[in-house]
Write an enzyme that holds these catalytic residues in place. Structure first.
Site, PDB file in Angstrom:
ATOM      1  N   ARG A 163       4.054 -45.781 -36.280  1.00 37.39           N
ATOM      2  CA  ARG A 163       3.470 -44.782 -35.387  1.00 37.39           C
ATOM      3  C   ARG A 163       4.295 -44.558 -34.116  1.00 37.39           C
ATOM      4  O   ARG A 163       3.870 -44.872 -33.001  1.00 37.39           O
ATOM      5  CB  ARG A 163       2.013 -45.134 -35.056  1.00 37.39           C
ATOM      6  CG  ARG A 163       1.191 -45.303 -36.308  1.00 37.39           C
ATOM      7  CD  ARG A 163      -0.263 -45.332 -36.041  1.00 37.39           C
ATOM      8  NE  ARG A 163      -0.823 -44.004 -35.844  1.00 37.39           N
ATOM      9  CZ  ARG A 163      -2.082 -43.790 -35.482  1.00 37.39           C
ATOM     10  NH1 ARG A 163      -2.880 -44.800 -35.271  1.00 37.39           N
ATOM     11  NH2 ARG A 163      -2.546 -42.568 -35.329  1.00 37.39           N
TER      12      ARG A 163
ATOM     13  N   ARG B 104      -4.728 -45.728 -29.813  1.00 33.38           N
ATOM     14  CA  ARG B 104      -3.505 -44.953 -29.691  1.00 33.38           C
ATOM     15  C   ARG B 104      -3.737 -43.639 -28.948  1.00 33.38           C
ATOM     16  O   ARG B 104      -2.846 -43.133 -28.260  1.00 33.38           O
ATOM     17  CB  ARG B 104      -2.953 -44.664 -31.088  1.00 33.38           C
ATOM     18  CG  ARG B 104      -1.687 -43.864 -31.058  1.00 33.38           C
ATOM     19  CD  ARG B 104      -1.161 -43.607 -32.439  1.00 33.38           C
ATOM     20  NE  ARG B 104      -0.250 -42.485 -32.463  1.00 33.38           N
ATOM     21  CZ  ARG B 104       1.061 -42.571 -32.316  1.00 33.38           C
ATOM     22  NH1 ARG B 104       1.624 -43.740 -32.148  1.00 33.38           N
ATOM     23  NH2 ARG B 104       1.815 -41.500 -32.345  1.00 33.38           N
TER      24      ARG B 104
ATOM     25  N   CYS C 218      -4.937 -47.931 -34.885  1.00 35.83           N
ATOM     26  CA  CYS C 218      -4.974 -48.385 -36.271  1.00 35.83           C
ATOM     27  C   CYS C 218      -3.598 -48.869 -36.693  1.00 35.83           C
ATOM     28  O   CYS C 218      -2.590 -48.254 -36.357  1.00 35.83           O
ATOM     29  CB  CYS C 218      -5.389 -47.231 -37.183  1.00 35.83           C
ATOM     30  SG  CYS C 218      -7.083 -46.691 -36.906  1.00 35.83           S
TER      31      CYS C 218
HETATM   32  N1  EPU Z   1       5.210 -39.182 -35.652  1.00 39.39           N
HETATM   33  C1  EPU Z   1       6.475 -39.501 -35.212  1.00 39.39           C
HETATM   34  N2  EPU Z   1       6.716 -39.469 -33.875  1.00 39.39           N
HETATM   35  C2  EPU Z   1       5.744 -39.147 -32.973  1.00 39.39           C
HETATM   36  C3  EPU Z   1       4.449 -38.820 -33.418  1.00 39.39           C
HETATM   37  C4  EPU Z   1       4.215 -38.847 -34.777  1.00 39.39           C
HETATM   38  O1  EPU Z   1       7.365 -39.792 -36.004  1.00 39.39           O
HETATM   39  O2  EPU Z   1       6.032 -39.138 -31.768  1.00 39.39           O
HETATM   40  C5  EPU Z   1       4.927 -39.190 -37.082  1.00 39.39           C
HETATM   41  C6  EPU Z   1       3.929 -40.291 -37.488  1.00 39.39           C
HETATM   42  O3  EPU Z   1       4.551 -41.524 -37.690  1.00 39.39           O
HETATM   43  C7  EPU Z   1       3.333 -39.700 -38.741  1.00 39.39           C
HETATM   44  C8  EPU Z   1       3.334 -38.212 -38.458  1.00 39.39           C
HETATM   45  O4  EPU Z   1       4.256 -37.995 -37.403  1.00 39.39           O
HETATM   46  O5  EPU Z   1       4.172 -39.956 -39.831  1.00 39.39           O
HETATM   47  C9  EPU Z   1       2.010 -37.624 -38.051  1.00 39.39           C
HETATM   48  O6  EPU Z   1       1.383 -38.432 -37.075  1.00 39.39           O
HETATM   49  P1  EPU Z   1       0.484 -37.784 -35.959  1.00 39.39           P
HETATM   50  O7  EPU Z   1       1.232 -37.792 -34.678  1.00 39.39           O
HETATM   51  O8  EPU Z   1      -0.051 -36.486 -36.442  1.00 39.39           O
HETATM   52  O9  EPU Z   1      -0.698 -38.811 -35.852  1.00 39.39           O
HETATM   53  P2  EPU Z   1      -1.561 -39.037 -34.554  1.00 39.39           P
HETATM   54  O10 EPU Z   1      -1.586 -37.794 -33.777  1.00 39.39           O
HETATM   55  O11 EPU Z   1      -1.138 -40.285 -33.898  1.00 39.39           O
HETATM   56  C10 EPU Z   1      -3.846 -38.227 -35.488  1.00 39.39           C
HETATM   57  C11 EPU Z   1      -5.217 -38.788 -35.629  1.00 39.39           C
HETATM   58  C12 EPU Z   1      -5.205 -39.826 -36.738  1.00 39.39           C
HETATM   59  C13 EPU Z   1      -4.758 -39.146 -38.024  1.00 39.39           C
HETATM   60  C14 EPU Z   1      -3.381 -38.480 -37.816  1.00 39.39           C
HETATM   61  C15 EPU Z   1      -2.925 -37.672 -39.009  1.00 39.39           C
HETATM   62  C16 EPU Z   1      -6.185 -38.643 -33.437  1.00 39.39           C
HETATM   63  C17 EPU Z   1      -6.677 -39.344 -32.228  1.00 39.39           C
HETATM   64  N3  EPU Z   1      -5.639 -39.398 -34.381  1.00 39.39           N
HETATM   65  O12 EPU Z   1      -2.990 -39.306 -35.167  1.00 39.39           O
HETATM   66  O13 EPU Z   1      -6.546 -40.261 -36.878  1.00 39.39           O
HETATM   67  O14 EPU Z   1      -4.666 -40.080 -39.057  1.00 39.39           O
HETATM   68  O15 EPU Z   1      -3.436 -37.578 -36.680  1.00 39.39           O
HETATM   69  O16 EPU Z   1      -3.809 -36.636 -39.256  1.00 39.39           O
HETATM   70  O17 EPU Z   1      -6.318 -37.432 -33.541  1.00 39.39           O
HETATM   71  C18 EPU Z   1      -8.268 -41.758 -37.376  1.00 39.39           C
HETATM   72  O18 EPU Z   1      -9.063 -40.944 -36.875  1.00 39.39           O
HETATM   73  O19 EPU Z   1      -8.664 -42.753 -38.033  1.00 39.39           O
HETATM   74  C19 EPU Z   1      -6.827 -41.559 -37.210  1.00 39.39           C
HETATM   75  C20 EPU Z   1      -5.928 -42.531 -37.410  1.00 39.39           C
END
Ligand code: EPU
Length: 445
Positions: A149, A120, A144
């Site tokens: 997401r 992602r 994942c």
């Molecule tokens: N969300 C939305 N819309 C968006 C983006 C996010 O609704 O456009 C929601 C998601 O569905 C979720 C929340 O916002 O409910 C937070 O998601 P976030 O965007 O923070 O997640 P991410 O940036 O995709 C990163 C880490 C993840 C970690 C999450 C939460 C990276 C590369 N990934 O994901 O790491 O779980 O933040 O801290 O930094 C891992 O390392 O195993 C992993 C999954």
């Protein structure tokens, strides 16, 4: 060994780096449980800080970006391959864990489909490509399976900056701008990669941008530290409001990636679940306050010991209540692991996942070890401890669910086989080598 990413294919490259890092998913990690861990281990560099930094290297039109402590985990290796496919020169010294990237001459703005479908975080390449070329194309992103997401914050933010986000006949998303102008952006939930992406897209926009309700994770602070060295004008990283003043151009810079708080969490829990006594180098306690407090509530001793942090597990862990939430709350990424600890704790633990709607896939695995976990209701599970865990054959569903399997395997009686190991390797480097150094019995076949 210095690897030049210009020539070999990704799978050749990964198997050269370390046979254990090949793309083959049929590898199995066998764990012989029941040994208290002792000794010293080192935490790896942060995957989730290294990934946006690698993406940010695309913004430099002069000089090289030099990153130290870049962990050799699969997502990072694939990200380096994405850079290479975009035309960047990437050298990765696997021993020194240093990556040198020269992206000055790239012209490509289309992201390679077969790689972006693997993780992602490939979304993170859109922001810098848009900033630099006013255009980026991506087909689909993988990652994942922990919920739907969505990506709306990313694309909505790009649109606020002046980009058109268009679905393309035949597949993919084209993000195109005639010009980018500073804008006010907002995340409904504090999105980690959302903020990073929007910061990168805003760095080269004209004028001032602001991101409200930004995530404040330490990885974002570290990533912004690199951007500032590159010449970006970004304020407020680590708070809910990040401001960016657009600049004309950015140059390469040198930076050491922070330690990985999620890898630190896994190792700390490995010491705790086995009733062990271990010393860990690279635990930044400031990044893990709530997690550490929860471990202490379970009876785990955590204390500074020179440049290490000592973690000593009790004879019997106490049950716990955990609610995952955004930083600085309890990290969703450590929820599967602490659930493994709760399985052997002396009483009922309550664990609620609030960040992702489908991050409880590991419950099935823990039940296979003999854990007693109630059916999920509104993302709340009740773990009825203590259970005597027995070795099981399980499949890692995502990185952190794989980590929970390792923890349960370390605590279980008998032999565990963890399949679909590719998932664990996406986020944790040399895990069997480091755990073996702590006295665990593991082998990868
Ligand atoms: N969300 C939305 N819309 C968006 C983006 C996010 O609704 O456009 C929601 C998601 O569905 C979720 C929340 O916002 O409910 C937070 O998601 P976030 O965007 O923070 O997640 P991410 O940036 O995709 C990163 C880490 C993840 C970690 C999450 C939460 C990276 C590369 N990934 O994901 O790491 O779980 O933040 O801290 O930094 C891992 O390392 O195993 C992993 C999954």
């Amino acid at each position: 060994m210095v690897l030049n990413f210009q020539n070999p294919s990704l799978s050749e490259l990964l198997s050269v780096l370390n046979p254990g890092l090949s793309m083959a998913s049929e590898e199995v990690l066998f764990v012989q449980g029941g040994r208290p861990l002792c000794g010293e281990a080192e935490v790896q560099g942060s995957k989730n800080a290294a990934l946006p930094m690698l993406a940010a290297s695309l913004l430099a039109t002069e000089g090289q970006t030099v990153l130290h402590r870049v962990p050799p985990v699969k997502d990072v290796l694939v990200a380096m391959e994405v850079l290479r496919r975009l035309g960047a020169k990437v050298d990765y010294d696997i021993r020194a864990e240093t990556a040198v990237i020269d992206a000055c001459d790239i012209e490509e703005f289309r992201l390679p489909e077969e790689l972006t479908s693997r993780f992602r975080a490939s979304l993170l390449f859109i922001g810098p490509l848009l900033g630099r070329f006013r255009r980026a194309w991506i087909s689909e992103v993988g990652g994942c399976t922990i919920g739907s997401r969505p990506t709306d914050y990313h694309y909505r933010g790009f649109a606020r900056l002046g980009a058109r986000v268009e679905g393309v006949a035949g597949g993919g998303i084209d993000v195109v701008a005639d010009e980018l102008n500073g804008a006010s952006m907002y995340c409904d939930l504090p999105s980690h990669t959302g903020v990073e992406n929007l910061v990168m897209a805003s760095c080269l926009a004209r004028g001032e941008s602001v991101i409200e309700n930004a995530a404040s994770d330490p990885e974002i602070v570290d990533f912004v530290a690199l951007l500032r060295k590159m010449g970006a004008r970004v304020e407020g990283a680590g708070t809910r409001r990040v401001q960016i003043a657009g600049v004309e151009g950015l140059v390469g810079a040198e930076h050491t990636v922070m330690y990985d708080r999620l890898d630190a969490g896994l190792l700390m829990m490995a010491g705790a679940i086995t009733g062990g006594d271990i010393a860990l180098k690279g635990v930044v306690r400031d990044h893990l306050h709530v997690f550490e407090a929860k471990l202490q509530q379970m009876g785990v001793e955590v204390a500074a010991a020179g440049e290490c942090v000592r973690v000593k597990g009790p004879q019997t862990l106490s049950p716990i209540n955990v609610v995952t939430t955004f930083y600085p709350g309890f990290p969703t990424d450590l929820q599967p692991g602490i659930m493994a600890l709760a399985c052997i704790a002396g009483g009922d633990s309550y664990i609620r996942e609030t960040v992702f709607e489908d991050r409880l896939g590991h419950v099935k695995n823990l039940r296979a070890f003999g854990a007693r976990v109630s059916p999920e209701k509104d993302r709340l599970v009740i773990v009825h401890g203590p259970a005597q865990l027995r070795g099981a054959q399980v499949k890692a569903m995502d990185i952190r669910a794989g980590a929970a399997c390792v923890l349960a395997g370390l605590a279980a009686e008998g032999r565990t086989g963890i399949h679909n190991l590719y998932q664990l390797d996406r986020g944790h480097a040399h895990i069997e080598r480091r755990l073996r150094g702590l006295g665990a019995e593991l082998e990868r076949l």
